[in-house]
Design a protein around this motif. Structure first.
Motif, PDB file in Angstrom:
ATOM      1  N   TYR A 134     -10.669  -2.668   6.683  1.00 39.84           N
ATOM      2  CA  TYR A 134      -9.967  -3.594   5.796  1.00 39.84           C
ATOM      3  C   TYR A 134      -8.452  -3.416   5.864  1.00 39.84           C
ATOM      4  N   ARG A 135      -8.007  -2.199   6.062  1.00 40.34           N
ATOM      5  CA  ARG A 135      -6.563  -1.952   6.105  1.00 40.34           C
ATOM      6  C   ARG A 135      -5.919  -2.508   7.370  1.00 40.34           C
ATOM      7  N   HIS A 186     -11.912   0.432  -0.270  1.00 41.91           N
ATOM      8  CA  HIS A 186     -11.610   0.061   1.116  1.00 41.91           C
ATOM      9  C   HIS A 186     -10.159   0.359   1.490  1.00 41.91           C
ATOM     10  N   CYS A 187      -9.504   1.227   0.749  1.00 43.57           N
ATOM     11  CA  CYS A 187      -8.073   1.444   0.960  1.00 43.57           C
ATOM     12  C   CYS A 187      -7.745   2.646   1.840  1.00 43.57           C
ATOM     13  N   PRO A 225     -12.790  -7.756   0.387  1.00 41.06           N
ATOM     14  CA  PRO A 225     -12.820  -6.961  -0.856  1.00 41.06           C
ATOM     15  C   PRO A 225     -11.778  -7.467  -1.849  1.00 41.06           C
ATOM     16  N   HIS A 226     -12.070  -7.302  -3.122  1.00 42.49           N
ATOM     17  CA  HIS A 226     -11.116  -7.675  -4.161  1.00 42.49           C
ATOM     18  C   HIS A 226     -10.308  -6.423  -4.511  1.00 42.49           C
ATOM     19  N   CYS A 227      -9.263  -6.193  -3.757  1.00 41.76           N
ATOM     20  CA  CYS A 227      -8.466  -4.978  -3.904  1.00 41.76           C
ATOM     21  C   CYS A 227      -7.395  -5.177  -4.984  1.00 41.76           C
ATOM     22  N   CYS A 284      -8.058   3.799  -5.222  1.00 39.02           N
ATOM     23  CA  CYS A 284      -8.261   2.380  -5.502  1.00 39.02           C
ATOM     24  C   CYS A 284      -9.743   2.112  -5.764  1.00 39.02           C
ATOM     25  N   CYS A 331     -11.456  -0.515  -5.168  1.00 42.02           N
ATOM     26  CA  CYS A 331     -12.165  -1.373  -4.216  1.00 42.02           C
ATOM     27  C   CYS A 331     -12.933  -0.563  -3.178  1.00 42.02           C
ATOM     28  N   GLU A 385      -3.741  -5.756  -3.844  1.00 46.13           N
ATOM     29  CA  GLU A 385      -3.336  -7.079  -3.372  1.00 46.13           C
ATOM     30  C   GLU A 385      -3.587  -8.179  -4.396  1.00 46.13           C
ATOM     31  N   TYR A 420       0.823  -1.212   0.000  1.00 47.33           N
ATOM     32  CA  TYR A 420       0.000   0.000   0.000  1.00 47.33           C
ATOM     33  C   TYR A 420       0.859   1.265   0.000  1.00 47.33           C
TER      34      TYR A 420
END
Length: 210
Positions: free
Chosen positions: A110-111, A103-104, A182-184, A99, A101, A187, A82
């Motif tokens: 999520y982080r 959720h960053c 989440p599909h980040c 991002c 997703c 990652e 990140y």
């Protein structure tokens, strides 16, 4: 002859370790070669300071050990991913970022899921439910409340006589990796990224409890 894992956890009591050492083939061969007998006090003095004896709430089985270690490595690796992503995007690390997703943001749960196995479980699984009937109102183990997760959320086997049970492994439809993670792109990038992790390698004979 102290058995070590990555976490340097001692399986048995000190007396059990001492008995195992005295009866070991290595110590017997040492004495046959003319070595001086090793006293119990010297045996414990030579114990490395980094080895801690496990308490009653700590599991040192291979499955839990790998879980704890891999989550720790994952958290260390995620911080690098990140940080590099923020640099590539030219974004302020304290800002929401770009991002897809969603959720960053550094404050997004999520982080922080990789900080520990507990935070990961709290993110992936349904909240624990309160069981007033299990509370202990008085005594040395008094507790204000008792909270447990449903078996379905933990992927536990449900007996046939249980409500909704079919005698097979159950899975909650509201939680779990597929439902909550989440599909980040950071990652799940297709670009080659370096990653470091430990591979479990037992030292000495280990009796599995399962």
């Amino acid at each position: 002859l102290y058995v070590e894992r990555w976490r340097h956890v001692q399986y048995d009591t000190n007396q059990q370790m001492w008995d195992a050492f005295r009866g070991s083939a290595e110590y017997g061969a040492y004495l046959l070669l003319g070595g001086a007998p090793i006293s119990e006090s010297l045996f414990f003095q030579m114990k490395c300071w980094c080895i801690d004896q496990a308490d009653h709430e700590e599991c040192a089985c291979p499955l839990c050990t790998q879980m704890f270690e891999l989550v720790r490595d994952w958290h260390r690796q995620r911080s690098t991913w990140y940080r590099d992503a923020d640099k590539r995007l030219g974004a302020d690390p304290t800002a929401a970022g770009e991002c897809s997703c969603g959720h960053c943001h550094p404050d997004d749960p999520y982080r922080n899921i990789s900080k520990s196995a507990q935070t990961l479980n709290e993110f992936l699984l349904c909240p624990k439910q309160l069981f007033p009937s299990l509370q202990i109102p008085e005594g040395p183990h008094t507790c204000a409340e008792v909270k447990l997760r449903r078996r379905q959320c933990c992927g536990a086997w449900l007996p046939k006589d249980h409500v909704g049970g079919n005698g097979k492994d159950a899975q909650c439809s509201c939680c779990g990796f597929d439902q909550r993670m989440p599909h980040c792109p950071v990652e799940h990038s297709t670009e080659p990224e370096s990653a470091e992790y430990k591979v479990y390698s037992p030292r000495g004979p280990i009796e599995h409890p399962y």
